[in-house]
Design a protein around this motif. Structure first.
Motif, PDB file in Angstrom:
ATOM      1  N   LEU A  41      -1.188 -58.603 -54.852  1.00  0.00           N
ATOM      2  CA  LEU A  41       0.352 -58.783 -55.301  1.00  0.00           C
ATOM      3  C   LEU A  41       0.768 -60.247 -54.906  1.00  0.00           C
ATOM      4  CD1 LEU A  41       1.678 -55.527 -53.084  1.00  0.00           C
ATOM      5  CD2 LEU A  41       1.320 -55.800 -55.546  1.00  0.00           C
ATOM      6  N   GLY A  42      -0.159 -61.059 -54.916  1.00  0.00           N
ATOM      7  CA  GLY A  42       0.420 -62.694 -54.617  1.00  0.00           C
ATOM      8  C   GLY A  42       0.698 -63.066 -53.433  1.00  0.00           C
ATOM      9  N   HIS A  43       0.395 -62.473 -52.459  1.00  0.00           N
ATOM     10  CA  HIS A  43       0.875 -62.801 -51.123  1.00  0.00           C
ATOM     11  C   HIS A  43      -0.159 -63.284 -50.501  1.00  0.00           C
ATOM     12  CE1 HIS A  43       5.075 -60.851 -51.191  1.00  0.00           C
ATOM     13  NE2 HIS A  43       4.441 -60.036 -51.844  1.00  0.00           N
ATOM     14  N   PRO A  44       0.109 -64.504 -49.480  1.00  0.00           N
ATOM     15  CA  PRO A  44      -0.862 -64.946 -48.674  1.00  0.00           C
ATOM     16  C   PRO A  44      -1.168 -63.754 -47.619  1.00  0.00           C
ATOM     17  CG  PRO A  44       1.178 -65.792 -47.837  1.00  0.00           C
ATOM     18  CD  PRO A  44       1.480 -65.299 -49.422  1.00  0.00           C
ATOM     19  N   GLU A  45      -2.468 -64.087 -46.640  1.00  0.00           N
ATOM     20  CA  GLU A  45      -2.570 -62.878 -45.767  1.00  0.00           C
ATOM     21  C   GLU A  45      -1.576 -62.611 -44.895  1.00  0.00           C
ATOM     22  OE1 GLU A  45      -6.201 -61.575 -42.882  1.00  0.00           O
ATOM     23  OE2 GLU A  45      -6.611 -63.007 -44.383  1.00  0.00           O
ATOM     24  N   PRO A  46      -0.910 -61.595 -44.670  1.00  0.00           N
ATOM     25  CA  PRO A  46       0.241 -61.272 -43.722  1.00  0.00           C
ATOM     26  C   PRO A  46      -0.233 -61.050 -42.639  1.00  0.00           C
ATOM     27  CG  PRO A  46      -0.272 -59.306 -45.369  1.00  0.00           C
ATOM     28  CD  PRO A  46      -1.363 -60.272 -45.808  1.00  0.00           C
ATOM     29  N   PRO A  47       0.668 -61.252 -41.666  1.00  0.00           N
ATOM     30  CA  PRO A  47       0.559 -60.903 -40.279  1.00  0.00           C
ATOM     31  C   PRO A  47       0.485 -59.403 -40.044  1.00  0.00           C
ATOM     32  CG  PRO A  47       2.709 -61.475 -40.571  1.00  0.00           C
ATOM     33  CD  PRO A  47       2.094 -61.989 -41.724  1.00  0.00           C
ATOM     34  N   VAL A  48      -0.225 -59.069 -39.016  1.00  0.00           N
ATOM     35  CA  VAL A  48      -0.384 -57.542 -38.829  1.00  0.00           C
ATOM     36  C   VAL A  48       0.265 -57.304 -37.339  1.00  0.00           C
ATOM     37  CG1 VAL A  48      -2.216 -55.843 -38.130  1.00  0.00           C
ATOM     38  CG2 VAL A  48      -2.663 -57.794 -39.520  1.00  0.00           C
ATOM     39  N   TYR A  49       1.027 -56.334 -37.436  1.00  0.00           N
ATOM     40  CA  TYR A  49       1.725 -55.767 -36.241  1.00  0.00           C
ATOM     41  C   TYR A  49       1.132 -54.448 -36.236  1.00  0.00           C
ATOM     42  CZ  TYR A  49       5.296 -59.234 -37.065  1.00  0.00           C
ATOM     43  OH  TYR A  49       5.766 -60.493 -37.058  1.00  0.00           O
ATOM     44  N   LEU A  50       0.701 -54.199 -34.637  1.00  0.00           N
ATOM     45  CA  LEU A  50      -0.155 -53.360 -34.401  1.00  0.00           C
ATOM     46  C   LEU A  50       0.262 -52.439 -33.227  1.00  0.00           C
ATOM     47  CD1 LEU A  50      -3.145 -52.114 -34.767  1.00  0.00           C
ATOM     48  CD2 LEU A  50      -3.820 -54.120 -33.136  1.00  0.00           C
ATOM     49  N   ASP A  51       0.527 -50.965 -33.179  1.00  0.00           N
ATOM     50  CA  ASP A  51       0.783 -50.077 -32.309  1.00  0.00           C
ATOM     51  C   ASP A  51      -0.466 -49.397 -31.940  1.00  0.00           C
ATOM     52  OD1 ASP A  51       3.554 -51.099 -31.617  1.00  0.00           O
ATOM     53  OD2 ASP A  51       4.274 -49.797 -33.052  1.00  0.00           O
ATOM     54  N   ASN A  52      -1.610 -49.900 -31.610  1.00  0.00           N
ATOM     55  CA  ASN A  52      -2.713 -49.035 -31.502  1.00  0.00           C
ATOM     56  C   ASN A  52      -2.624 -48.507 -29.984  1.00  0.00           C
ATOM     57  OD1 ASN A  52      -5.192 -48.229 -32.086  1.00  0.00           O
ATOM     58  ND2 ASN A  52      -6.226 -50.079 -31.907  1.00  0.00           N
ATOM     59  N   GLY A  53      -3.134 -47.197 -30.046  1.00  0.00           N
ATOM     60  CA  GLY A  53      -2.991 -46.357 -28.882  1.00  0.00           C
ATOM     61  C   GLY A  53      -1.635 -45.785 -28.512  1.00  0.00           C
ATOM     62  N   TYR A  54      -0.669 -45.910 -29.515  1.00  0.00           N
ATOM     63  CA  TYR A  54       0.764 -45.345 -29.189  1.00  0.00           C
ATOM     64  C   TYR A  54       0.545 -44.041 -30.179  1.00  0.00           C
ATOM     65  CZ  TYR A  54       2.669 -49.515 -27.237  1.00  0.00           C
ATOM     66  OH  TYR A  54       3.059 -50.469 -26.328  1.00  0.00           O
ATOM     67  N   ARG A  55       1.269 -42.894 -29.473  1.00  0.00           N
ATOM     68  CA  ARG A  55       1.306 -41.513 -30.138  1.00  0.00           C
ATOM     69  C   ARG A  55       2.590 -41.767 -30.804  1.00  0.00           C
ATOM     70  NH1 ARG A  55       0.256 -36.926 -26.576  1.00  0.00           N
ATOM     71  NH2 ARG A  55      -1.182 -38.259 -25.319  1.00  0.00           N
ATOM     72  N   SER A  56       2.431 -40.621 -31.772  1.00  0.00           N
ATOM     73  CA  SER A  56       4.175 -40.334 -32.694  1.00  0.00           C
ATOM     74  C   SER A  56       5.087 -39.842 -31.665  1.00  0.00           C
ATOM     75  CB  SER A  56       3.559 -39.447 -33.762  1.00  0.00           C
ATOM     76  OG  SER A  56       2.737 -39.635 -34.606  1.00  0.00           O
ATOM     77  N   GLY A  57       6.190 -40.200 -31.809  1.00  0.00           N
ATOM     78  CA  GLY A  57       7.248 -39.547 -31.011  1.00  0.00           C
ATOM     79  C   GLY A  57       7.806 -40.436 -29.993  1.00  0.00           C
ATOM     80  N   VAL A  58       7.041 -41.740 -29.784  1.00  0.00           N
ATOM     81  CA  VAL A  58       7.480 -42.560 -28.594  1.00  0.00           C
ATOM     82  C   VAL A  58       7.940 -43.948 -29.237  1.00  0.00           C
ATOM     83  CG1 VAL A  58       5.751 -41.587 -27.146  1.00  0.00           C
ATOM     84  CG2 VAL A  58       4.996 -43.495 -28.519  1.00  0.00           C
ATOM     85  N   LYS A  59       8.437 -44.735 -28.442  1.00  0.00           N
ATOM     86  CA  LYS A  59       8.979 -45.916 -28.878  1.00  0.00           C
ATOM     87  C   LYS A  59       7.600 -46.867 -29.431  1.00  0.00           C
ATOM     88  CE  LYS A  59      11.682 -49.833 -27.593  1.00  0.00           C
ATOM     89  NZ  LYS A  59      12.754 -50.398 -26.983  1.00  0.00           N
ATOM     90  N   LEU A  60       7.739 -47.261 -30.744  1.00  0.00           N
ATOM     91  CA  LEU A  60       6.727 -48.236 -31.123  1.00  0.00           C
ATOM     92  C   LEU A  60       7.107 -49.572 -31.178  1.00  0.00           C
ATOM     93  CD1 LEU A  60       5.776 -45.837 -33.919  1.00  0.00           C
ATOM     94  CD2 LEU A  60       4.727 -46.178 -31.699  1.00  0.00           C
ATOM     95  N   PRO A  61       6.767 -50.561 -30.157  1.00  0.00           N
ATOM     96  CA  PRO A  61       7.237 -51.861 -30.109  1.00  0.00           C
ATOM     97  C   PRO A  61       6.829 -52.662 -31.361  1.00  0.00           C
ATOM     98  CG  PRO A  61       5.716 -51.394 -28.247  1.00  0.00           C
ATOM     99  CD  PRO A  61       5.778 -50.289 -28.937  1.00  0.00           C
ATOM    100  N   ALA A  62       5.792 -52.693 -31.780  1.00  0.00           N
ATOM    101  CA  ALA A  62       5.396 -53.383 -32.926  1.00  0.00           C
ATOM    102  C   ALA A  62       6.360 -52.906 -34.201  1.00  0.00           C
ATOM    103  CB  ALA A  62       3.879 -53.565 -33.235  1.00  0.00           C
ATOM    104  N   LEU A  63       6.309 -51.744 -34.341  1.00  0.00           N
ATOM    105  CA  LEU A  63       7.352 -51.332 -35.307  1.00  0.00           C
ATOM    106  C   LEU A  63       8.764 -51.670 -35.334  1.00  0.00           C
ATOM    107  CD1 LEU A  63       7.490 -49.304 -38.111  1.00  0.00           C
ATOM    108  CD2 LEU A  63       7.793 -47.296 -36.806  1.00  0.00           C
ATOM    109  N   GLU A  64       9.269 -51.562 -34.080  1.00  0.00           N
ATOM    110  CA  GLU A  64      10.705 -52.236 -34.037  1.00  0.00           C
ATOM    111  C   GLU A  64      10.769 -53.661 -34.328  1.00  0.00           C
ATOM    112  OE1 GLU A  64      13.212 -50.257 -33.330  1.00  0.00           O
ATOM    113  OE2 GLU A  64      12.182 -48.768 -33.492  1.00  0.00           O
TER     114      GLU A  64
END
Length: 111
Positions: A41-64
């Motif tokens: 899509l013409g973008h440089p390599e983007p940063p990765v935001y990761l909520d590894n180990g978080y289950r659905s339904g809880v606060k997701l810090p990286a997503l926030e």
């Protein structure tokens, strides 16, 4: 989910990943595929935001953080393997997707 790109958006793409339970090895192929999609899509390599180990339904810090970036117009393109990264619950995943797009950020999933 929309696909678009303009040169002014370059560098404003990010990757978001979440896996529960925590599993670093299975996330690497998703990260690689999303980085490749960003390149197509013409973008440089983007940063990765990761909520590894978080289950659905809880606060997701990286997503926030991603949502805050979208609200500040610092993220125009969010690359995900699918909406399931936001939540395994379809209604919640749709709600989060709407929240991100309402902030002016396109959510693009792997084809």
């Amino acid at each position: 989910m929309a696909f678009y790109h303009t040169s002014q958006d370059a560098g404003l793409a990010v990757i978001y990943l979440r896996c529960y339970p925590y599993d670093m090895w299975r996330m690497e192929p998703h990260r690689n595929a999303l980085a490749h999609l960003a390149e197509l899509l013409g973008h440089p390599e983007p940063p990765v935001y990761l909520d590894n180990g978080y289950r659905s339904g809880v606060k997701l810090p990286a997503l926030e953080r991603v949502i805050a970036l979208a609200g500040a117009k610092m993220c125009r393109l969010l690359l995900v393997p699918g909406p399931f990264v936001f939540s395994i619950y379809e209604r919640e995943a749709r709600s989060i997707t709407r929240r991100i797009t309402a902030a002016g950020c396109n959510v693009v999933q792997l084809p």
